[in-house]
Design a protein around this motif. Structure first.
Motif, PDB file in Angstrom:
ATOM      1  N   ALA A 248       0.810  -1.223   0.000  1.00  0.00           N
ATOM      2  CA  ALA A 248       0.000   0.000   0.000  1.00  0.00           C
ATOM      3  C   ALA A 248       0.842   1.271   0.000  1.00  0.00           C
ATOM      4  O   ALA A 248       0.295   2.368  -0.037  1.00  0.00           O
ATOM      5  CB  ALA A 248      -0.936   0.003   1.212  1.00  0.00           C
ATOM      6  N   LEU A 249       2.175   1.139   0.042  1.00  0.00           N
ATOM      7  CA  LEU A 249       3.041   2.306   0.178  1.00  0.00           C
ATOM      8  C   LEU A 249       2.974   3.203  -1.060  1.00  0.00           C
ATOM      9  O   LEU A 249       3.196   2.753  -2.180  1.00  0.00           O
ATOM     10  CB  LEU A 249       4.491   1.870   0.401  1.00  0.00           C
ATOM     11  CG  LEU A 249       5.442   2.978   0.861  1.00  0.00           C
ATOM     12  CD1 LEU A 249       5.140   3.364   2.302  1.00  0.00           C
ATOM     13  CD2 LEU A 249       6.902   2.536   0.739  1.00  0.00           C
ATOM     14  N   THR A 250       2.670   4.488  -0.834  1.00  0.00           N
ATOM     15  CA  THR A 250       2.610   5.460  -1.931  1.00  0.00           C
ATOM     16  C   THR A 250       3.686   6.540  -1.809  1.00  0.00           C
ATOM     17  O   THR A 250       4.025   7.172  -2.808  1.00  0.00           O
ATOM     18  CB  THR A 250       1.235   6.146  -1.998  1.00  0.00           C
ATOM     19  OG1 THR A 250       0.968   6.806  -0.756  1.00  0.00           O
ATOM     20  CG2 THR A 250       0.136   5.127  -2.267  1.00  0.00           C
ATOM     21  N   THR A 251       4.220   6.772  -0.580  1.00  0.00           N
ATOM     22  CA  THR A 251       5.220   7.821  -0.384  1.00  0.00           C
ATOM     23  C   THR A 251       6.400   7.284   0.411  1.00  0.00           C
ATOM     24  O   THR A 251       6.223   6.709   1.484  1.00  0.00           O
ATOM     25  CB  THR A 251       4.613   9.024   0.368  1.00  0.00           C
ATOM     26  OG1 THR A 251       3.526   9.560  -0.386  1.00  0.00           O
ATOM     27  CG2 THR A 251       5.659  10.105   0.570  1.00  0.00           C
ATOM     28  N   LEU A 252       7.612   7.474  -0.121  1.00  0.00           N
ATOM     29  CA  LEU A 252       8.842   7.076   0.563  1.00  0.00           C
ATOM     30  C   LEU A 252       9.791   8.269   0.563  1.00  0.00           C
ATOM     31  O   LEU A 252      10.078   8.844  -0.487  1.00  0.00           O
ATOM     32  CB  LEU A 252       9.497   5.892  -0.156  1.00  0.00           C
ATOM     33  CG  LEU A 252      10.863   5.448   0.371  1.00  0.00           C
ATOM     34  CD1 LEU A 252      10.766   4.954   1.813  1.00  0.00           C
ATOM     35  CD2 LEU A 252      11.469   4.357  -0.524  1.00  0.00           C
ATOM     36  N   GLU A 253      10.256   8.632   1.766  1.00  0.00           N
ATOM     37  CA  GLU A 253      11.198   9.748   1.906  1.00  0.00           C
ATOM     38  C   GLU A 253      12.426   9.272   2.662  1.00  0.00           C
ATOM     39  O   GLU A 253      12.318   8.729   3.762  1.00  0.00           O
ATOM     40  CB  GLU A 253      10.550  10.915   2.644  1.00  0.00           C
ATOM     41  CG  GLU A 253      11.472  12.112   2.818  1.00  0.00           C
ATOM     42  CD  GLU A 253      10.811  13.282   3.512  1.00  0.00           C
ATOM     43  OE1 GLU A 253      11.537  14.170   4.001  1.00  0.00           O
ATOM     44  OE2 GLU A 253       9.559  13.305   3.566  1.00  0.00           O
ATOM     45  N   ILE A 254      13.588   9.472   2.060  1.00  0.00           N
ATOM     46  CA  ILE A 254      14.850   9.068   2.663  1.00  0.00           C
ATOM     47  C   ILE A 254      15.733  10.294   2.800  1.00  0.00           C
ATOM     48  O   ILE A 254      15.956  11.029   1.837  1.00  0.00           O
ATOM     49  CB  ILE A 254      15.584   8.011   1.805  1.00  0.00           C
ATOM     50  CG1 ILE A 254      14.658   6.836   1.491  1.00  0.00           C
ATOM     51  CG2 ILE A 254      16.844   7.531   2.516  1.00  0.00           C
ATOM     52  CD1 ILE A 254      14.233   6.054   2.691  1.00  0.00           C
ATOM     53  N   SER A 255      16.252  10.528   4.020  1.00  0.00           N
ATOM     54  CA  SER A 255      17.101  11.696   4.248  1.00  0.00           C
ATOM     55  C   SER A 255      18.189  11.320   5.231  1.00  0.00           C
ATOM     56  O   SER A 255      17.912  10.797   6.306  1.00  0.00           O
ATOM     57  CB  SER A 255      16.274  12.863   4.805  1.00  0.00           C
ATOM     58  OG  SER A 255      17.099  13.958   5.127  1.00  0.00           O
ATOM     59  N   GLY A 256      19.448  11.569   4.856  1.00  0.00           N
ATOM     60  CA  GLY A 256      20.533  11.237   5.763  1.00  0.00           C
ATOM     61  C   GLY A 256      21.883  11.568   5.182  1.00  0.00           C
ATOM     62  O   GLY A 256      22.011  12.115   4.090  1.00  0.00           O
ATOM     63  N   VAL A 257      22.914  11.242   5.948  1.00  0.00           N
ATOM     64  CA  VAL A 257      24.275  11.493   5.510  1.00  0.00           C
ATOM     65  C   VAL A 257      24.637  10.564   4.367  1.00  0.00           C
ATOM     66  O   VAL A 257      25.226  10.956   3.374  1.00  0.00           O
ATOM     67  CB  VAL A 257      25.255  11.319   6.689  1.00  0.00           C
ATOM     68  CG1 VAL A 257      26.687  11.419   6.204  1.00  0.00           C
ATOM     69  CG2 VAL A 257      24.985  12.378   7.741  1.00  0.00           C
ATOM     70  N   GLU A 258      24.261   9.301   4.477  1.00  0.00           N
ATOM     71  CA  GLU A 258      24.599   8.330   3.443  1.00  0.00           C
ATOM     72  C   GLU A 258      23.593   7.184   3.483  1.00  0.00           C
ATOM     73  O   GLU A 258      23.149   6.766   4.548  1.00  0.00           O
ATOM     74  CB  GLU A 258      26.016   7.788   3.648  1.00  0.00           C
ATOM     75  CG  GLU A 258      26.455   6.822   2.571  1.00  0.00           C
ATOM     76  CD  GLU A 258      27.894   6.374   2.750  1.00  0.00           C
ATOM     77  OE1 GLU A 258      28.335   5.515   1.982  1.00  0.00           O
ATOM     78  OE2 GLU A 258      28.564   6.881   3.676  1.00  0.00           O
ATOM     79  N   MET A 259      23.232   6.678   2.324  1.00  0.00           N
ATOM     80  CA  MET A 259      22.344   5.524   2.239  1.00  0.00           C
ATOM     81  C   MET A 259      23.177   4.326   1.768  1.00  0.00           C
ATOM     82  O   MET A 259      23.732   4.343   0.675  1.00  0.00           O
ATOM     83  CB  MET A 259      21.215   5.795   1.245  1.00  0.00           C
ATOM     84  CG  MET A 259      20.132   4.738   1.231  1.00  0.00           C
ATOM     85  SD  MET A 259      19.104   4.838  -0.263  1.00  0.00           S
ATOM     86  CE  MET A 259      18.865   6.587  -0.449  1.00  0.00           C
ATOM     87  N   GLU A 260      23.292   3.334   2.587  1.00  0.00           N
ATOM     88  CA  GLU A 260      24.146   2.196   2.272  1.00  0.00           C
ATOM     89  C   GLU A 260      23.619   1.427   1.071  1.00  0.00           C
ATOM     90  O   GLU A 260      22.533   0.840   1.105  1.00  0.00           O
ATOM     91  CB  GLU A 260      24.244   1.265   3.496  1.00  0.00           C
ATOM     92  CG  GLU A 260      25.127   0.050   3.281  1.00  0.00           C
ATOM     93  CD  GLU A 260      26.600   0.416   3.196  1.00  0.00           C
ATOM     94  OE1 GLU A 260      27.361  -0.381   2.636  1.00  0.00           O
ATOM     95  OE2 GLU A 260      26.980   1.493   3.700  1.00  0.00           O
ATOM     96  N   ASN A 261      24.377   1.445  -0.033  1.00  0.00           N
ATOM     97  CA  ASN A 261      24.120   0.534  -1.151  1.00  0.00           C
ATOM     98  C   ASN A 261      22.703   0.640  -1.708  1.00  0.00           C
ATOM     99  O   ASN A 261      22.148  -0.332  -2.203  1.00  0.00           O
ATOM    100  CB  ASN A 261      24.405  -0.908  -0.702  1.00  0.00           C
ATOM    101  CG  ASN A 261      24.799  -1.802  -1.859  1.00  0.00           C
ATOM    102  OD1 ASN A 261      25.285  -1.322  -2.869  1.00  0.00           O
ATOM    103  ND2 ASN A 261      24.579  -3.082  -1.700  1.00  0.00           N
TER     104      ASN A 261
END
Length: 439
Positions: A248-261
Motif C-alpha cells: 500500500a506504500l505510496t510515499t517514501l522519503e529518505i534523508s541522511g548522511v549516506e544511504m548504504e548501497n
C-alpha cells in the motif's frame, strides 16, 4: 452588515469549532503547537465565554504545559470536552518542577485513556514510561515521540517505550525504541523514524505488521549511514520482522548522511509507490551493487536534493531510468558545483534516444522544479523544444543566466526574448533573469 453579536449560539459554536480545527491541522505534530492560546476568545465577552464553554469540540486538545496554569487548563478540558476523543499534548520541558506538574496531570488523564486519540510527547522519563506501560490505550490512533528542545533530550532518561495501542495508525518517533504489549504490533498507515540506522528490531516489527497498510514511510538520519535491512533479525525474532512487500506504500522519503548501497529502495517491493523523495549529503555508489534496484513504474513524482554531495548528478543519472513514468521532477543542488552549462543538473533530462530522437528519460514529464544553482536559459529552451506540449510547468528558484562564459549587456535583449518565448509555451514559476540580480 449584520453584527456578530446577533449570530445564534449554534452558529457561533460552529465558528469556534472550525477555528480550532484549522489551527490543529496546521500544527502537526501537535508538540509544535500553542493552540490553547486560542482560548483567549473566552475573554472577548460573557456571551462568547458561555458559548465556548458549551462547545466540547474546542476542548478536546489537552495541553500539559510548562506553566503554572497547566493543571487548571487540563481540568477545564476534561470537564468541557464531553465524551469526545482527546488529543494529549505535552509541551517542552524547562525544569524539574515541570515534571512534577506533568506527573499530576498524567495521573488525572489516565482514567480517560480509552478516549485518547493522539499522544504527543517530547521527552520520556521513567515515571511517565511506567504509567503509559501499565495503561491500555485501545483507541490511540496517533503517537508522536519527538524532542522539541535540548532540555527535552537532556531530561529524557528512558529510550525504550512499551505501550498497548492496537489501533495505532500514525507514528512519528526520534531517538526512542517503541514496542507493543504481547507483540501485538499495530498496522500503521504512516511511519516517520528519525535518527535510526534502519536495522532496529522494533522498526522491522512495525514494517512487518504493516506490509498491507503502510502508505507513508519516512526515514531520516543526520549523523550516519541509513542501511535498511533485517539481516539476522528474522532468525532471532521470527516472522514478526519479515517484510518483503509494502503493497500500500505510496510515499517514501529518505534523508541522511549516506544511504548504504541504495538499500532503502530495494528492501521490499513497492508496487504502488507514487512519490519518492531523496535528500542526501552523500549518495551511494552506483557500480558493483550486490542487488539491482527495481524499476518504479508507478512513480509519479521524484525529488532529489543535496546541500553537500558533489555526486548528485551521478545519482540523478542512476535514478531517472528507474522512474520512467514520472510527471513531476524536482532537482536541488546547494553545492554550487553544477553551475556550468555542460555540467548542469538539467543535462540528463535533455538526453535524446538516438533511435527516435525522443527524450531518453522521463517521457511523461509535465512539471520540472530546479533549485539551488542558476539555470542557463538556453537549456530551458532546449528542454521545451525536446518535450513540446508535454511539459507544462517549470520552476527555477535559482534564477536564469546566459550560456556565455561572461554575462554581458549585449546578451540582455536576446535572453529577454528567450524568456518571453518560454512564457508563451509553459507556465513559469519563480523564474527571473540575471538582469534582475538573481544570478
Amino acid at each position: 452588515m449584520a453584527s456578530v453579536d446577533k449570530l445564534p449560539p449554534e452558529i457561533l459554536s460552529i465558528v469556534f469549532s472550525l477555528l480550532f480545527r484549522s489551527v490543529k491541522e496546521d500544527l502537526i505534530p501537535l508538540v509544535d503547537s500553542q493552540a490553547y492560546e486560542l482560548h483567549d476568545i473566552l475573554l472577548v465577552c460573557r456571551r462568547w465565554n458561555k458559548v465556548a464553554c458549551q462547545t466540547p469540540s474546542i476542548w478536546t486538545t489537552v495541553y500539559v504545559g510548562n506553566d503554572e496554569d497547566s493543571w487548571l487548563r487540563v481540568w477545564r478540558c476534561i470537564e468541557r470536552s464531553g465524551d469526545l476523543p482527546l488529543d494529549i499534548v505535552f509541551m517542552s520541558l524547562r525544569d524539574d518542577e515541570v515534571l512534577d506538574r506533568v506527573d499530576v496531570a498524567l495521573k488525572a488523564l489516565i482514567p480517560l485513556a480509552s478516549r485518547w486519540r493522539s499522544l504527543s510527547l517530547p521527552y520520556m522519563v521513567y515515571e511517565i514510561n511506567e504509567l503509559l506501560g501499565s495503561t491500555s490505550l485501545p483507541n490511540l490512533i496517533e503517537l508522536f515521540l519527538l524532542p522539541i528542545s535540548q532540555e527535552d533530550e537532556d531530561y529524557s532518561n528512558d529510550t525504550r517505550v512499551c505501550i498497548d495501542a492496537p489501533k495505532l495508525e500514525t507514528l512519528l518517533i526520534k531517538s526512542y525504541e517503541v514496542y507493543f504489549h504481547n507483540d501485538q504490533w499495530p498496522r500503521l498507515k504512516s511511519l516517520e523514524a528519525r535518527g535510526f540506522w534502519g536495522c532496529e528490531e522494533w522498526l522491522w516489527g512495525l514494517l512487518g505488521s504493516s506490509q498491507e497498510t503502510l502508505e507513508r514511510l519516512v526515514l531520516r538520519r543526520d549523523d550516519g549511514v541509513i542501511d535498511v535491512n533485517n539481516q539476522g533479525l528474522e532468525e532471532q525474532f521470527g516472522e514478526q520482522i519479515n517484510c518483503s512487500r509494502l503493497s500500500a506504500l505510496t510515499t517514501l522519503e529518505i534523508s541522511g548522511v549516506e544511504m548504504e548501497n541504495w538499500s532503502a529502495l530495494r528492501f521490499a517491493e513497492m508496487p504502488l509507490l507514487k512519490h519518492l523523495i531523496i535528500a542526501q549529503e552523500v549518495f551511494p555508489r552506483t557500480k558493483e551493487l550486490e542487488e539491482p534496484v527495481p524499476t518504479f513504474s508507478s512513480l509519479d513524482s521524484l525529488s532529489i536534493s543535496t546541500d553537500m554531495a558533489s555526486d548528485i548528478k551521478r545519482a540523478i543519472e542512476f535514478l531517472l531510468p528507474l522512474a520512467p513514468n514520472i510527471a513531476s521532477l524536482t532537482l536541488h543542488d546547494g553545492t554550487g558545483q553544477h553551475a556550468t552549462a555542460a555540467n548542469h543538473l538539467l543535462v540528463p533530462v535533455l538526453r535524446r534516444d538516438e533511435a527516435t530522437s525522443e527524450p531518453l528519460f522521463c517521457k511523461k514529464l509535465e512539471e520540472l522544479t530546479l533549485g539551488g544553482d542558476c539555470t542557463p536559459v538556453d537549456k530551458l529552451k532546449d528542454l521545451v523544444e525536446l518535450r513540446g506540449s508535454m511539459i507544462k510547468k517549470i520552476s527555477c528558484d535559482g534564477g536564469l543566466w546566459g550560456d556565455d562564459d561572461q554575462v554581458e549587456e549585449r546578451n540582455l535583449e536576446e535572453h529577454k526574448q528567450l524568456l518571453e518565448w518560454l512564457e508563451e509555451r509553459v507556465e513559469l514559476s519563480g523564474v527571473k533573469g540575471w538582469w534582475d540580480g538573481e544570478c
